[in-house]
Motif scaffolding. Structure first.
Motif, PDB file in Angstrom:
ATOM      1  N   VAL A 181       0.856  -1.192   0.000  1.00  0.00           N
ATOM      2  CA  VAL A 181       0.000   0.000   0.000  1.00  0.00           C
ATOM      3  C   VAL A 181       0.884   1.231   0.000  1.00  0.00           C
ATOM      4  O   VAL A 181       1.610   1.478   0.967  1.00  0.00           O
ATOM      5  CB  VAL A 181      -0.933   0.024   1.223  1.00  0.00           C
ATOM      6  N   PRO A 203       1.955   5.295   0.048  1.00  0.00           N
ATOM      7  CA  PRO A 203       1.412   6.455   0.757  1.00  0.00           C
ATOM      8  C   PRO A 203       0.384   7.160  -0.135  1.00  0.00           C
ATOM      9  O   PRO A 203       0.600   7.310  -1.340  1.00  0.00           O
ATOM     10  CB  PRO A 203       2.623   7.357   0.979  1.00  0.00           C
ATOM     11  N   VAL A 213      -6.465   1.535   1.643  1.00  0.00           N
ATOM     12  CA  VAL A 213      -6.215   0.135   2.016  1.00  0.00           C
ATOM     13  C   VAL A 213      -7.277  -0.708   1.317  1.00  0.00           C
ATOM     14  O   VAL A 213      -8.462  -0.485   1.515  1.00  0.00           O
ATOM     15  CB  VAL A 213      -6.298  -0.037   3.546  1.00  0.00           C
ATOM     16  N   VAL A 222      -0.318  -5.449   9.154  1.00  0.00           N
ATOM     17  CA  VAL A 222       0.925  -4.892   8.617  1.00  0.00           C
ATOM     18  C   VAL A 222       2.078  -5.847   8.913  1.00  0.00           C
ATOM     19  O   VAL A 222       2.232  -6.307  10.041  1.00  0.00           O
ATOM     20  CB  VAL A 222       1.206  -3.524   9.262  1.00  0.00           C
ATOM     21  N   SER A 233       3.780   3.740   9.222  1.00  0.00           N
ATOM     22  CA  SER A 233       3.091   4.864   8.587  1.00  0.00           C
ATOM     23  C   SER A 233       1.974   5.367   9.486  1.00  0.00           C
ATOM     24  O   SER A 233       1.797   4.870  10.600  1.00  0.00           O
ATOM     25  CB  SER A 233       2.504   4.423   7.244  1.00  0.00           C
ATOM     26  N   GLU A 234       1.260   6.338   8.986  1.00  0.00           N
ATOM     27  CA  GLU A 234       0.068   6.807   9.688  1.00  0.00           C
ATOM     28  C   GLU A 234      -1.142   6.508   8.832  1.00  0.00           C
ATOM     29  O   GLU A 234      -1.079   6.542   7.610  1.00  0.00           O
ATOM     30  CB  GLU A 234       0.164   8.295   9.958  1.00  0.00           C
ATOM     31  N   ILE A 235      -2.250   6.207   9.486  1.00  0.00           N
ATOM     32  CA  ILE A 235      -3.457   5.767   8.794  1.00  0.00           C
ATOM     33  C   ILE A 235      -4.580   6.741   9.068  1.00  0.00           C
ATOM     34  O   ILE A 235      -4.822   7.113  10.214  1.00  0.00           O
ATOM     35  CB  ILE A 235      -3.857   4.361   9.307  1.00  0.00           C
ATOM     36  N   ARG A 263      -8.339   7.114   9.297  1.00  0.00           N
ATOM     37  CA  ARG A 263      -9.492   6.221   9.397  1.00  0.00           C
ATOM     38  C   ARG A 263     -10.794   6.987   9.322  1.00  0.00           C
ATOM     39  O   ARG A 263     -11.852   6.461   9.661  1.00  0.00           O
ATOM     40  CB  ARG A 263      -9.430   5.469  10.733  1.00  0.00           C
ATOM     41  N   LEU A 275      -5.363  -3.448   9.804  1.00  0.00           N
ATOM     42  CA  LEU A 275      -5.931  -2.448   8.902  1.00  0.00           C
ATOM     43  C   LEU A 275      -7.262  -2.964   8.347  1.00  0.00           C
ATOM     44  O   LEU A 275      -7.436  -4.159   8.165  1.00  0.00           O
ATOM     45  CB  LEU A 275      -4.989  -2.170   7.723  1.00  0.00           C
ATOM     46  N   GLU A 321      -9.599   2.406   4.824  1.00  0.00           N
ATOM     47  CA  GLU A 321      -8.700   3.349   5.462  1.00  0.00           C
ATOM     48  C   GLU A 321      -7.700   3.871   4.428  1.00  0.00           C
ATOM     49  O   GLU A 321      -7.512   3.247   3.381  1.00  0.00           O
ATOM     50  CB  GLU A 321      -7.968   2.676   6.623  1.00  0.00           C
ATOM     51  N   ASN A 331      -3.721   5.138   3.683  1.00  0.00           N
ATOM     52  CA  ASN A 331      -2.343   5.178   4.154  1.00  0.00           C
ATOM     53  C   ASN A 331      -1.762   6.559   3.856  1.00  0.00           C
ATOM     54  O   ASN A 331      -1.889   7.056   2.746  1.00  0.00           O
ATOM     55  CB  ASN A 331      -1.541   4.091   3.427  1.00  0.00           C
ATOM     56  N   LEU A 378       3.537   0.594   3.151  1.00  0.00           N
ATOM     57  CA  LEU A 378       3.244  -0.502   4.067  1.00  0.00           C
ATOM     58  C   LEU A 378       3.082  -1.789   3.271  1.00  0.00           C
ATOM     59  O   LEU A 378       2.528  -1.775   2.183  1.00  0.00           O
ATOM     60  CB  LEU A 378       1.932  -0.250   4.821  1.00  0.00           C
TER      61      LEU A 378
END
Lengths: 58, 714
Positions: free
Chosen positions: B261, B263, B267, B273, B278-280, B282, B300, B304, B306, B311
């Motif tokens: 996935v 950036p 998802v 993962v 990373s940051e997700i 949501r 995940l 969502e 990424n 990831l």
């Protein structure tokens, strides 16, 4: 009443002409964008080559 | 479809060897827009021609294979027009367009036949007698019989279909009236009778076809709108197989597959993962605005987004077991309740359809008795009754209003996806809004820039430019809007999941999470800047969607109860509710909670309009009496809502409620009008006083008043 012999065929012919004209406009896609066509006439640019859209309405 | 799936974002190829790109342009409204857009798109390299359709608010572009819709959309956005890509495969001449053309042809044929027969009939009404009258009747018959045979086919077919299913629909009495009228008129003509109803039967066909056409058009527009929006996103994933990446449709993934996935990408499936940090985001699933950190082992869910680092994830559930599919099951359960709605037109037809043949049969029997067995006279009266009661105005009563109303709503940027939505919207007394992405844009805006010195801002800009994180992007955009230029920062490096760092005037600088920068965490959404030992915090609020304040105020003025139900944390929801003046709010709601709340409101007798955009709203959207979602919403949300808001502005929602109420009022008025007209003319017909002249007059008069009443809609 002899005049009817002329008048009735004439009226039918005129009606038929109108119907043929309607078929033609329908086939040329003239009802695809009535609003846009109404506004395009206000457009100052002259369209030298209007797009041919006879068999593809969209 | 396979060609489309291969290249969803580039122009699909057609026979001429060039691509056709279709764009939806909700914001265009005038001749100036047309020429600006056409000229601008024409200037784009590779574009051969561009044509705007103002009625459908679309542009079709013929372009070289390399041109993508995204480039054109960017161009148009710079010009100040909002644009979305449409799927040309679905929009090309389908069965529906053919049907529409077919109906138009039938209208044309019956219209011209009606005019000609009317000319002859006027001579008869004016007093033509004997041989002249018979001649005119014969010519009328020669025109009317083939015309009814051709133009009346939709009614015959539908009536036959209903009879085979042992039902009686509105077309049954119509088909009966057409056939009986033509038969009795032909008989009268051959017997040199005084009255023939050829013009009446053609008029009936013409008006009913117009009603049918309007109805079809409204439906076809709604259907294509739903399809073209649904076709926007093809869910795809990058599967890792033996070190190689391959793009595959999500449907082909199985549990255990490894998926990459990037950036900025969504998802695609549920999973865990295995690699990367990373940051997700949501927010589409839960309504939370704050991104969540995800490292190895984090779970995940599909839907969502990424944000910062690549990831790799292992698929744990695909297809039927995924969270998306479970959501779809909930939606299906909620929807079955709504499908039981019967429209005003259906209720009218149910009451009306059996009445017409019964009434005319009654007239026939009564006149047989009164006249002592005069078959010809009795059949004539029965046919006159049939023509008078035939639901000519009734056939126009609903489609004319719906067409006028959906045209008005479309001009305001609202697409109606469901035929009954307008009527359902009219009964609404409670409006429930989702917060993130619906009342807000779902994009953060920094709100404390004035408290920082210019140097710090310029460093922050340089650092923010290096990141794709939504907070960094928002910060960079806001700083640029103030006319600042980035400071020169060296050694820029992004630490996925943490932030960006570099060196400025020999000093290490960082922009990112509080803990990483070494700052105190503030109460709201924030990004933190570290300048050596000094730390500064930037706080963010979610930008309000344009029209949000107006829509809430307007709905309250209309006397509706307004609710705010969000999955976000309580302080954020409360602040938003206070800012917009919404008294009823609830925070931290899960998808099921939202639907439960709406069901509770409806159990108390309320009729709820739900406005939402996220995956967490889909169940609520289907549970509500009627629902609206913005075009920016997820596929799933748009699919389960009845109307789609095309523009960015949410204010049309209040107009939509007002217009829906006005149009249902007009529909009722139209039913009353046809009712009154029947009450006046049916006794005349039953008494045998109804001549063809009366029938023609009454029919056209009622149809015209009904149409004019529909056009009154503002």
């Amino acid at each position: 009443m002899d005049v009817l012999v002329i008048l009735i065929p004439v009226s039918l012919l005129l009606g038929g002409l109108g119907l043929a004209g309607f078929f033609w406009t329908l086939r040329k896609g003239q009802y695809d964008d009535p609003e846009g066509d109404a506004r395009r006439i206000l457009n100052p640019d002259y369209d030298d080559a209007p797009a041919a859209r006879d068999d593809d309405p969209r | 479809m396979s060609a489309l799936a291969d290249a969803p974002r580039t122009a699909p190829q057609d026979n001429a060897g060039q691509g056709r790109i279709l764009l939806s342009l909700p914001g265009i409204h005038c001749a100036g827009c047309i020429s600006r857009i056409e000229r601008d798109l024409g200037d784009h390299p590779g574009v051969q021609s561009a044509r705007v359709n103002l009625t459908l608010k679309r542009a079709s572009v013929d372009a070289a294979p390399g041109v993508t819709a995204a480039q054109l959309i960017d161009r148009l956005e710079r010009l100040g027009f909002e644009a979305h890509e449409l799927d040309p495969g679905i929009l090309s001449r389908g069965a529906s367009a053919r049907q529409e053309r077919d109906l138009l042809l039938r209208i044309g044929v019956s219209g011209f036949a009606m005019m000609n027969v009317m000319i002859l009939s006027i001579a008869v009404w004016a007093g033509a007698e004997d041989a002249t009258r018979d001649l005119f009747h014969l010519i009328s018959a020669a025109i009317a019989i083939p015309t009814v045979g051709y133009a009346g086919q939709p009614f015959f077919r539908s009536a036959l279909g209903a009879l085979q299913g042992r039902r009686l629909n509105m077309d049954g009495p119509i088909a009966l009236a057409l056939i009986l009228t033509v038969a009795i008129s032909l008989y009268e003509t051959l017997q040199s009778g005084a009255h023939a109803y050829f013009e009446a039967v053609l008029m009936l066909t013409f008006f009913l076809l117009v009603g049918r056409y309007l109805d079809h058009r409204a439906r076809a527009l709604a259907r294509s709108a739903a399809q073209e929006l649904a076709a926007l996103e093809v869910p795809r994933a990058l599967r890792l197989q033996g070190g190689a990446q391959a793009e595959v449709p999500v449907a082909e993934l199985a549990a255990g597959d490894l998926v990459l996935v990037h950036p900025g990408a969504g998802v695609p499936v549920d999973g865990e993962v295995t690699e990367g940090r990373s940051e997700i985001d949501r927010s589409l699933l839960t309504g939370e605005t704050l991104p969540v950190v995800a490292g190895a082992g984090a779970r995940l869910s599909a839907g969502e987004v990424n944000l910062t680092g690549p990831l790799t994830m292992r698929v744990t559930a695909a297809g039927r077991d995924s969270s998306l599919h479970r959501m779809a099951d909930l939606v299906a359960a909620a929807e079955s309740a709504r499908n039981r709605y019967t429209t005003l037109a259906e209720r009218a037809a149910r009451a009306y359809a059996p009445t017409i043949p019964l009434l005319s049969l009654g007239a026939f029997i009564a006149w047989m008795y009164v006249s002592g067995g005069d078959l010809r006279l009795s059949v004539n009266v029965a046919v006159a009754t049939l023509i008078i009661t035939c639901p000519c105005a009734l056939g126009l009563a609903v489609p004319a209003v719906v067409t006028a109303a959906s045209g008005r709503l479309f001009r305001k940027g609202l697409l109606i996806k469901d035929g009954t939505a307008l009527e359902r919207l009219a009964g609404v007394d409670t409006v429930v809004f989702d917060k993130t992405g619906t009342l807000t844009m779902g994009t953060p805006v920094p709100d404390n820039l004035d408290t920082h010195p210019e140097d710090a801002l310029r460093v922050a800009l340089a650092l923010a430019d290096a990141s794709a994180h939504p907070l960094a992007r928002a910060l960079a955009a806001a700083l640029r809007a103030r006319g600042l230029t980035p400071a020169s920062v060296d050694d820029l490096r992004e630490a996925p999941g943490y932030g960006v760092e570099g060196h400025w005037q020999g000093m290490p600088v960082r922009l990112g999470r509080a803990g990483w920068v070494g700052a105190e965490h503030a109460a709201t959404t924030g990004a933190y800047l570290g300048l050596g030992d000094e730390t500064r915090s930037f706080t963010f609020t979610d930008a309000l969607r344009p029209g949000a304040e107006e829509v809430v105020a307007a709905l309250r003025d209309q006397g509706k109860a307004v609710w705010l139900i969000s999955g976000d944390v309580a302080p954020a929801v409360e602040a938003m509710a206070r800012r917009l003046g919404i008294e009823n709010w609830c925070a931290g709601a899960l998808p099921r909670d939202k639907a439960a709340r709406i069901e509770a409101l409806q159990a108390e007798g309320g009729r709820v309009l739900m406005v939402g955009d996220g995956l967490n709203d889909t169940v609520a959207l289907s549970a509500a009496h009627v629902s609206i979602s913005p075009a920016s919403a997820l596929d799933a949300a748009r699919a389960s809502s009845d109307m789609v808001l095309l523009g960015r502005d949410i204010a049309p929602v209040a107009d939509a409620v007002r217009i829906a109420e006005a149009s249902v009022r007009r529909i009722r008025e139209n039913f009353w009008q046809s009712g009154v007209y029947n009450a006046v003319f049916v006794p005349i017909a039953l008494l045998g006083w109804c001549t063809p002249l009366w029938a023609a007059l009454a029919m056209s008069l009622s149809s015209i008043t009904v149409t004019l009443n529909a056009l009154r809609l503002r």
